[in-house]
Design an enzyme around this catalytic site. Structure first.
Site, PDB file in Angstrom:
ATOM      1  N   ARG A  46       0.652  -1.325   0.090  1.00 42.24           N
ATOM      2  CA  ARG A  46       0.005  -0.070  -0.015  1.00 42.24           C
ATOM      3  C   ARG A  46       0.733   1.327   0.000  1.00 42.24           C
ATOM      4  O   ARG A  46       0.418   2.204  -0.598  1.00 42.24           O
ATOM      5  CB  ARG A  46      -0.928   0.085   1.195  1.00 42.24           C
ATOM      6  CG  ARG A  46      -1.902   1.280   1.318  1.00 42.24           C
ATOM      7  CD  ARG A  46      -3.043   1.145   2.166  1.00 42.24           C
ATOM      8  NE  ARG A  46      -2.811   0.389   3.569  1.00 42.24           N
ATOM      9  CZ  ARG A  46      -2.477   0.765   4.505  1.00 42.24           C
ATOM     10  NH1 ARG A  46      -1.849   1.914   4.682  1.00 42.24           N
ATOM     11  NH2 ARG A  46      -2.277  -0.050   5.396  1.00 42.24           N
ATOM     12  N   TYR A  98     -15.936  16.440 -17.164  1.00 41.65           N
ATOM     13  CA  TYR A  98     -15.924  14.825 -17.065  1.00 41.65           C
ATOM     14  C   TYR A  98     -17.190  14.436 -16.037  1.00 41.65           C
ATOM     15  O   TYR A  98     -17.122  15.151 -14.888  1.00 41.65           O
ATOM     16  CB  TYR A  98     -14.752  13.972 -16.897  1.00 41.65           C
ATOM     17  CG  TYR A  98     -15.147  12.656 -16.671  1.00 41.65           C
ATOM     18  CD1 TYR A  98     -15.899  11.835 -17.376  1.00 41.65           C
ATOM     19  CD2 TYR A  98     -14.905  12.000 -15.053  1.00 41.65           C
ATOM     20  CE1 TYR A  98     -16.148  10.474 -17.036  1.00 41.65           C
ATOM     21  CE2 TYR A  98     -14.999  10.930 -14.938  1.00 41.65           C
ATOM     22  CZ  TYR A  98     -15.827   9.856 -15.928  1.00 41.65           C
ATOM     23  OH  TYR A  98     -15.741   8.677 -15.522  1.00 41.65           O
ATOM     24  N   ASP A 170      -6.325  18.488 -15.559  1.00 41.60           N
ATOM     25  CA  ASP A 170      -6.594  17.107 -15.786  1.00 41.60           C
ATOM     26  C   ASP A 170      -5.984  16.962 -17.343  1.00 41.60           C
ATOM     27  O   ASP A 170      -6.538  17.658 -18.196  1.00 41.60           O
ATOM     28  CB  ASP A 170      -7.881  16.968 -15.899  1.00 41.60           C
ATOM     29  CG  ASP A 170      -8.476  15.507 -16.390  1.00 41.60           C
ATOM     30  OD1 ASP A 170      -7.761  14.864 -17.056  1.00 41.60           O
ATOM     31  OD2 ASP A 170      -9.562  14.646 -15.828  1.00 41.60           O
ATOM     32  N   LYS A 195      -7.135   5.430 -19.715  1.00 40.10           N
ATOM     33  CA  LYS A 195      -7.354   6.040 -21.146  1.00 40.10           C
ATOM     34  C   LYS A 195      -5.984   5.866 -22.070  1.00 40.10           C
ATOM     35  O   LYS A 195      -5.531   4.919 -22.320  1.00 40.10           O
ATOM     36  CB  LYS A 195      -8.025   7.484 -21.098  1.00 40.10           C
ATOM     37  CG  LYS A 195      -9.028   7.476 -20.005  1.00 40.10           C
ATOM     38  CD  LYS A 195     -10.079   6.683 -20.381  1.00 40.10           C
ATOM     39  CE  LYS A 195     -11.603   7.056 -19.626  1.00 40.10           C
ATOM     40  NZ  LYS A 195     -11.537   7.035 -18.060  1.00 40.10           N
TER      41      LYS A 195
END
Length: 387
Positions: A46, A98, A170, A195
């Protein structure tokens, strides 16, 4: 090192002795300590994992940041980012956003005491007008999803610095291959790695890239505490995908330019939104701040019936909700990516029943055009069968 070469070789791990040309997948949750107070540099996955560390290093290099953090999805990255702020803080956000980010900000972040002003960040005066004493950051998408508006990053950075605000960009649509927001003054760069960075529609991931060690330290603490880290196998998939980022982006852009020009001439298409068209209002800003225009196109057809006809008739192009992969995908924003945006607000931005969004892939351009042509035919014909 050129970006193309960096994509291929930037994540090579020479710390092992096998001669493997690919980074190993360290499928480990925990790591043994050599002794009390000693560490190999890895304690628990983690916090950090050797495979994830390699993909973070290459993303940091590509985006020219001091550190990159890899998350289990783009929304996990955005959620962690919001933990930088406290109750009462105010953030200015691009209003064409988005749908998942819109949902997070409206239904989670606001509930947690944050305030947002949604403005057209392409309009500098609008951004300035909404700054107040509680404002802590400006968050922009450029180009925006799905209306392809472009924000002048350097101009917004100047405003942010004058007001001691963080600038968050972004960069999912253009990727570090075409645009580097940190070079233009951004403090944090966000990616949905699902993406273009992945490029194959086979894994979820998200990234935050930071300009300073201070931001890295703050976000690393949030990261290890909230725990939405990228798994070793998905980190390996990301490394594999990034190797071909440059060649994919070039081919996808080439196809997008050709397809956008074809759509402009079709009688059933009324508007085409692509930043690589000289007729786009932000074309010159795009040329100034980016090395390319990307491969995202939105377009409006003459009626809802035509839009639904296209979605039901495409054969090669896939009707699916995502973007950035090698396959060309078509999306209906009002029912998919932006379904949670209130109708009145959505339609005011132009996201209505006639708007479609294309993520252009690497197929032969003639095949893509023929598929859209038959889907737009008045009569239902076989694929490529328009007379």
């Amino acid at each position: 090192m050129d970006l193309t070469t960096l994509c291929v070789h930037g994540a090579e791990d020479n710390t092992h002795c096998t001669g493997s040309v690919t980074v190993p997948i360290y499928q480990a949750a925990t790591f043994a300590h050599p002794g009390v107070g000693e560490s190999t540099g890895y304690d628990y996955s983690r916090l950090q994992n050797p495979t994830r560390e390699q993909v973070e290093k290459i993303i940091a290099k590509l985006e020219k940041g001091v550190d990159a953090l890899a998350f289990s999805s783009g929304m996990a990255a955005t959620t962690a980012l919001m933990e930088l702020f406290k109750i009462g803080d105010h953030i200015i956000v691009s209003d064409d956003l988005y749908g998942g980010s819109h949902r997070l900000f409206h239904y989670i972040s606001m509930k947690n005491g944050l305030f947002f002003s949604f403005v057209n960040t392409s309009n500098i005066s609008e951004v300035i007008k909404h700054i107040r004493k509680e404002t802590k950051a400006i968050y922009i998408e450029t180009p925006t999803n799905p209306m392809m508006q472009v924000t002048d990053i350097a101009a917004i950075s100047k405003i942010a610095k004058e007001n001691n605000l963080l600038l968050i960009v972004d960069n999912t649509f253009l990727t570090p291959y075409f645009q580097n927001p940190i070079d233009l003054g951004a403090d944090i760069v966000l990616h949905s790695g699902t993406k273009y960075l992945s490029g194959h529609n086979d894994t979820l991931s998200g990234f935050l890239v930071v300009r300073t060690e201070e931001l890295s330290e703050k976000l690393r603490f949030i990261y290890k505490t909230t725990g939405a880290c990228l798994s070793p196998f998905d980190s390996w998939l990301m490394i594999r995908g990034i190797k071909t980022l440059a060649v994919r982006m070039e081919k996808q852009q080439e196809n997008a330019i050709a397809l956008a020009n074809w759509l402009c001439k079709h009688p059933k298409v009324q508007d085409v939104y692509y930043v690589g068209l000289p007729t786009h209002p932000d074309y010159e800003i795009s040329r100034r701040q980016a090395r390319g225009f990307g491969a995202m196109i939105s377009f409006k057809v003459d009626s809802e019936q035509t839009a639904r006809q296209i979605l039901s008739r495409v054969k090669l192009i896939l009707y699916a909700e995502s973007l950035g992969g090698v396959e060309t995908l078509i999306t209906y924003p009002m029912l998919q990516t932006h379904a949670d945006v209130p109708q009145e607000e959505r339609e005011a931005k132009g996201i209505d029943e006639r708007l479609l969004r294309l993520s252009v892939g690497i197929e032969k351009i003639d095949d893509l055009i023929l598929d859209l042509e038959q889907a737009l035919c008045q009569d239902k014909l076989e694929i490529y069968g328009c007379d």
